[in-house]
Design a protein around this motif. Structure first.
Motif, short mmCIF file in Angstrom:
data_model
loop_
_atom_site.label_atom_id
_atom_site.label_comp_id
_atom_site.label_asym_id
_atom_site.label_seq_id
_atom_site.Cartn_x
_atom_site.Cartn_y
_atom_site.Cartn_z
N SER A 247 -12.92 -9.91 -10.23
CA SER A 247 -13.89 -8.90 -9.82
C SER A 247 -13.36 -8.10 -8.62
O SER A 247 -12.88 -8.69 -7.65
N TRP A 248 -13.45 -6.76 -8.74
CA TRP A 248 -13.15 -5.93 -7.58
C TRP A 248 -14.11 -6.30 -6.46
O TRP A 248 -15.28 -6.61 -6.73
N ILE A 249 -13.65 -6.29 -5.23
CA ILE A 249 -14.51 -6.51 -4.07
C ILE A 249 -14.34 -5.33 -3.11
O ILE A 249 -13.35 -4.58 -3.20
N LYS A 250 -15.30 -5.17 -2.22
CA LYS A 250 -15.25 -4.05 -1.27
C LYS A 250 -13.96 -4.15 -0.48
O LYS A 250 -13.64 -5.19 0.09
N THR A 251 -13.23 -3.05 -0.45
CA THR A 251 -11.91 -3.02 0.15
C THR A 251 -11.94 -2.33 1.50
O THR A 251 -12.53 -1.26 1.63
N SER B 206 -17.09 -12.13 -14.64
CA SER B 206 -17.39 -10.78 -14.19
C SER B 206 -18.25 -10.08 -15.24
O SER B 206 -17.98 -10.21 -16.44
N PRO B 207 -19.32 -9.38 -14.84
CA PRO B 207 -20.25 -8.80 -15.82
C PRO B 207 -19.55 -8.00 -16.92
O PRO B 207 -18.77 -7.09 -16.66
N LYS B 208 -19.85 -8.38 -18.15
CA LYS B 208 -19.15 -7.86 -19.32
C LYS B 208 -19.15 -6.34 -19.42
O LYS B 208 -18.12 -5.73 -19.72
N ASP B 209 -20.28 -5.71 -19.18
CA ASP B 209 -20.35 -4.26 -19.34
C ASP B 209 -19.94 -3.50 -18.09
O ASP B 209 -20.20 -2.30 -17.96
N ARG B 210 -19.25 -4.19 -17.18
CA ARG B 210 -18.72 -3.53 -15.98
C ARG B 210 -17.23 -3.80 -15.83
O ARG B 210 -16.69 -3.73 -14.74
N ARG B 211 -16.58 -4.11 -16.92
CA ARG B 211 -15.14 -4.40 -16.88
C ARG B 211 -14.35 -3.16 -17.31
O ARG B 211 -14.91 -2.18 -17.78
N SER B 212 -13.04 -3.26 -17.19
CA SER B 212 -12.13 -2.16 -17.54
C SER B 212 -12.42 -0.90 -16.74
O SER B 212 -12.44 0.21 -17.28
N VAL B 213 -12.66 -1.09 -15.44
CA VAL B 213 -12.89 0.04 -14.54
C VAL B 213 -11.89 -0.02 -13.39
O VAL B 213 -11.50 -1.11 -12.96
#
Length: 189
Positions: free
Chosen positions: A143-147, A85-92
């Motif tokens: 990775s979060w996915i569209k829910t 999962s893209p490193k600078d888009r984690r912890s969200v």
């Protein structure tokens, strides 16, 4: 008066991005068999705002690449193809509502909020599963996915990963966030 954010790249930034994308395209032919780089490049040159979004995907560690051509609309589809999962888009957390619901230890952002700012969409479950046909992604991250709205209304959100040679889709509270969970995006060009 607030300064308007320019969502275009300079000529040199565009050239650099196109070179990165071309190299990745040529290195990963199995992701887009039958597609020609010259046609992809022509689409890039026609859509500077999409180049800006692809550059945001690149800057945040997504390693965007062409994964399909949608004949119905005559457009190329890019997904984040970074191994994890893209490193600078984690912890969200998942979205703004989830971010607002946290009283303490709030993450800096939400996946949906970042995606909107970047001009991209979160992958759907179907897109995530099709990505996994092109390689093994998220073997150590998720990775979060569209829910679907009915799940989100109840406070949940979906995420996915790849373990034991299988794609798993899970649920979690939308306000949760973890160092190893980010999100993958898609962009249609």
């Amino acid at each position: 008066m607030a300064k308007k954010i320019t969502k275009t790249l300079s000529a040199s930034e565009t050239k650099e991005l196109v070179n990165v994308l071309k190299t990745r395209f040529e290195k990963n032919i199995k992701r887009h068999q039958g597609l020609e780089w010259s046609k992809v490049q022509a689409k890039l040159e026609e859509n500077p705002e999409k180049c800006w979004s692809l550059n945001e995907m690149e800057k945040t560690g997504g390693e965007p690449d062409v994964v399909a051509y949608d004949k119905k609309i005559g457009a190329y589809v890019f997904f984040d193809c970074s191994p994890e999962s893209p490193k600078d888009r984690r912890s969200v957390c998942y979205d703004q509502k989830a971010l607002d619901s946290r009283k303490e230890n709030k993450p800096k952002h939400s996946a949906m909020g970042m995606a909107v700012e970047m001009g991209i969409e979160l992958l759907t479950e179907e897109q995530y599963r099709s990505l996994q046909q092109l390689g093994n992604f998220d073997a150590k991250t998720s990775s979060w996915i569209k829910t679907p709205e009915n799940i989100r209304k109840l406070g949940g959100a979906l995420f996915a990963d790849y373990r034991y040679e299988t794609v798993f889709v899970y649920h979690n509270g939308a306000e949760s966030y973890y160092a190893a969970r980010g999100f993958r995006g898609s962009l249609t060009l």
